[in-house]
Design an enzyme around this catalytic site. Structure first.
Site, PDB file in Angstrom:
ATOM      1  N   ARG A  32       0.817  -1.210   0.000  1.00  0.00           N
ATOM      2  CA  ARG A  32       0.000   0.000   0.000  1.00  0.00           C
ATOM      3  C   ARG A  32       0.849   1.258   0.000  1.00  0.00           C
ATOM      4  O   ARG A  32       0.317   2.368   0.077  1.00  0.00           O
ATOM      5  CB  ARG A  32      -0.931   0.000   1.219  1.00  0.00           C
ATOM      6  CG  ARG A  32      -2.035  -1.025   1.065  1.00  0.00           C
ATOM      7  CD  ARG A  32      -3.002  -1.019   2.221  1.00  0.00           C
ATOM      8  NE  ARG A  32      -4.124  -1.907   1.921  1.00  0.00           N
ATOM      9  CZ  ARG A  32      -4.959  -2.393   2.825  1.00  0.00           C
ATOM     10  NH1 ARG A  32      -4.787  -2.083   4.098  1.00  0.00           N
ATOM     11  NH2 ARG A  32      -5.940  -3.188   2.470  1.00  0.00           N
ATOM     12  N   GLU A  44      -0.982  -8.807  -5.700  1.00  0.00           N
ATOM     13  CA  GLU A  44      -2.319  -9.315  -5.994  1.00  0.00           C
ATOM     14  C   GLU A  44      -2.292 -10.793  -6.380  1.00  0.00           C
ATOM     15  O   GLU A  44      -3.176 -11.553  -6.004  1.00  0.00           O
ATOM     16  CB  GLU A  44      -2.972  -8.490  -7.106  1.00  0.00           C
ATOM     17  CG  GLU A  44      -3.330  -7.075  -6.689  1.00  0.00           C
ATOM     18  CD  GLU A  44      -4.295  -7.035  -5.510  1.00  0.00           C
ATOM     19  OE1 GLU A  44      -5.026  -8.018  -5.281  1.00  0.00           O
ATOM     20  OE2 GLU A  44      -4.308  -6.005  -4.811  1.00  0.00           O
ATOM     21  N   GLY A  88       1.139 -22.705  -2.347  1.00  0.00           N
ATOM     22  CA  GLY A  88       0.047 -23.396  -3.030  1.00  0.00           C
ATOM     23  C   GLY A  88      -0.314 -22.791  -4.373  1.00  0.00           C
ATOM     24  O   GLY A  88       0.191 -21.733  -4.748  1.00  0.00           O
ATOM     25  N   TYR A 127     -10.586 -10.174 -11.451  1.00  0.00           N
ATOM     26  CA  TYR A 127     -10.275  -9.548 -10.170  1.00  0.00           C
ATOM     27  C   TYR A 127      -8.943  -8.812 -10.222  1.00  0.00           C
ATOM     28  O   TYR A 127      -8.851  -7.617  -9.904  1.00  0.00           O
ATOM     29  CB  TYR A 127     -10.255 -10.560  -9.009  1.00  0.00           C
ATOM     30  CG  TYR A 127      -9.581  -9.928  -7.832  1.00  0.00           C
ATOM     31  CD1 TYR A 127     -10.242  -8.969  -7.087  1.00  0.00           C
ATOM     32  CD2 TYR A 127      -8.226 -10.168  -7.562  1.00  0.00           C
ATOM     33  CE1 TYR A 127      -9.601  -8.281  -6.068  1.00  0.00           C
ATOM     34  CE2 TYR A 127      -7.575  -9.485  -6.553  1.00  0.00           C
ATOM     35  CZ  TYR A 127      -8.271  -8.549  -5.810  1.00  0.00           C
ATOM     36  OH  TYR A 127      -7.629  -7.860  -4.834  1.00  0.00           O
ATOM     37  N   ASP A 145     -14.120  -9.623  -5.294  1.00  0.00           N
ATOM     38  CA  ASP A 145     -13.484 -10.820  -4.743  1.00  0.00           C
ATOM     39  C   ASP A 145     -14.406 -11.416  -3.686  1.00  0.00           C
ATOM     40  O   ASP A 145     -15.562 -11.010  -3.551  1.00  0.00           O
ATOM     41  CB  ASP A 145     -12.114 -10.466  -4.147  1.00  0.00           C
ATOM     42  CG  ASP A 145     -12.262  -9.695  -2.842  1.00  0.00           C
ATOM     43  OD1 ASP A 145     -13.298  -9.034  -2.667  1.00  0.00           O
ATOM     44  OD2 ASP A 145     -11.342  -9.770  -2.008  1.00  0.00           O
ATOM     45  N   CYS A 207     -21.252  -6.573  13.697  1.00  0.00           N
ATOM     46  CA  CYS A 207     -22.348  -5.693  13.279  1.00  0.00           C
ATOM     47  C   CYS A 207     -22.615  -4.564  14.277  1.00  0.00           C
ATOM     48  O   CYS A 207     -23.068  -3.485  13.890  1.00  0.00           O
ATOM     49  CB  CYS A 207     -23.624  -6.507  13.086  1.00  0.00           C
ATOM     50  SG  CYS A 207     -23.487  -7.769  11.791  1.00  0.00           S
ATOM     51  N   CYS A 210     -20.670  -1.594  13.409  1.00  0.00           N
ATOM     52  CA  CYS A 210     -20.586  -1.383  11.967  1.00  0.00           C
ATOM     53  C   CYS A 210     -21.066   0.019  11.575  1.00  0.00           C
ATOM     54  O   CYS A 210     -22.149   0.437  11.970  1.00  0.00           O
ATOM     55  CB  CYS A 210     -21.417  -2.433  11.244  1.00  0.00           C
ATOM     56  SG  CYS A 210     -21.450  -2.215   9.457  1.00  0.00           S
TER      57      CYS A 210
END
Length: 362
Positions: A32, A44, A88, A127, A145, A207, A210
């Site tokens: 970033r 990415e 992987g 994506y 995504d 939540c 949120c």
DNA sequence: AAGCCGGGGTC
DNA sequence: GACCCAGGCTT
């Protein structure tokens, strides 16, 4: 105010709230701090189907090993695979290398700078193309995504099964409309993914704290635990691997996997796959040439057993160590090479094999 | 449209 | 054990 502008208002509040939330809650991550498309792209690809915590050390290693895309293009593919080892989905590493070479050799080192052109690169799908286009070049194209599916499904109460083609179109269309309301497309894309990763998590979303609670259909109707809807995948397949580990003094016979199967281009031992679990060497049906090595050799101790869980397969592996007499060291099956224990450390290997070598020969 | 491709974290 | 992760490619 008609119904449509009311709806637009709601969407704008959602988008701008996320962007604001992000500026306050974003994690400090190495990719970033740059807008260099090479670093963005690298991060990415590493993060495809991979959690930030798992991918971050790999990103650091890749950046320091290959500071420029030219360095990566020049790299030996085996070295690149070894650097990728343990992460992987190894086709990502091979595609990374191919694209690095393509950009370096065919595009004069200039990374594609639009969503449209990025999509043409190996290993870059919708994506990743959207991520690079927005983060590196500021293009107003939405990332969709796993986080975005979850956040949007909850926020807008979308009940479609996200594994279907129809749902993908629904979410893409919604995401495209939402990003038009964003103050900054890159920030918005980052924010909705970060929001999904930190706040609107798969289980136990937070939540109560949120910022868009009162705009969330799932929260207002108590549905957050069962959204998004996602069809169950087929049960994992059991596979039984019988590995013959041919040994001669401090050397072990290994080969590169080239079949259309898991672990392509990684190294392992002589493998016989069986339909049923086996526990004894004498129960294995081996080619005559291999059987010769087995009967002439000495089986060292009892076979070690190991289980490797993949997302789609459960591998139950048995390792039979066979000490091959000096007279037969030239009779290895095609494709096999003797490697000293030290040399095996330099080969890219599946985690199953790495663990076994560590345990039995480390 | 469905299957394949890893490994690890989390509950 | 089940879910899922900053998905993409092949058939």
């Amino acid at each position: 105010m008609n119904w449509q502008s009311d709806l637009n208002d709601n969407e704008s509040v959602f988008v701008l709230s996320l962007e604001r939330w992000y500026e306050y809650h974003k994690r400090d991550l190495p990719w970033r701090h740059t807008r260099d498309p090479y670093y963005i792209w690298l991060s990415e690809v590493i993060l495809q189907q991979t959690r930030v915590a798992q991918g971050k050390p790999y990103y650091e290693r890749f950046v320091s090993t290959y500071p420029t895309i030219h360095d990566m293009a020049r790299a030996d593919e085996r070295e690149l695979l070894r650097l990728w080892q343990g992460l992987g989905y190894y086709s990502r590493a091979r595609n990374l290398h191919q694209t690095a070479r393509y950009v370096t050799d065919q595009l004069d080192g200039k990374f594609p700078d639009t969503y449209h052109d990025l999509l043409k690169m190996k290993g870059i799908g919708v994506y990743t193309a959207a991520a690079v286009a927005s983060f590196a070049f500021g293009e107003r194209v939405p990332v969709v995504d796993g986080n975005v599916y979850r956040v949007l499904a909850r926020m807008f109460g979308i009940q479609e099964d996200i594994t279907t083609t129809g749902a993908k179109k629904t979410f893409a269309a919604l995401a495209t409309r939402l990003i038009q309301r964003a103050d900054d497309p890159a920030t918005y894309n980052q924010s909705i993914m970060e929001f999904g990763a930190i706040q609107c998590t798969p289980v136990a979303p937070d939540c109560l704290l949120c910022p868009v609670q009162q705009h969330c259909v799932a929260y207002l109707t108590g549905q957050q635990h069962r959204l998004p809807v996602k069809a169950k995948k087929a049960p994992v397949r059991d596979r039984y691997f019988q590995y013959l580990v041919f040994r001669n003094n401090d050397r072990i016979a290994m080969r590169e996997r080239t079949d259309r199967d898991i672990w392509q281009n990684l190294y392992d031992f002589y493998l016989l796959e069986t339909d049923e679990p086996k526990t004894a060497l004498r129960d294995l049906l081996l080619p005559d040439s291999v059987n010769e090595l087995v009967v002439s050799g000495v089986q060292a101790s009892v076979p070690a057993e190991s289980i490797q869980l993949l997302s789609h397969q459960r591998i139950r592996a048995l390792f039979y160590v066979i000490d091959v007499p000096d007279a037969l060291i030239d009779r290895l099956p095609i494709g096999f090479t003797w490697y000293s224990i030290v040399e095996t450390g330099n080969l890219p290997k599946p985690v199953l094999i790495t663990n076994y070598l560590e345990k039995s020969f480390g």
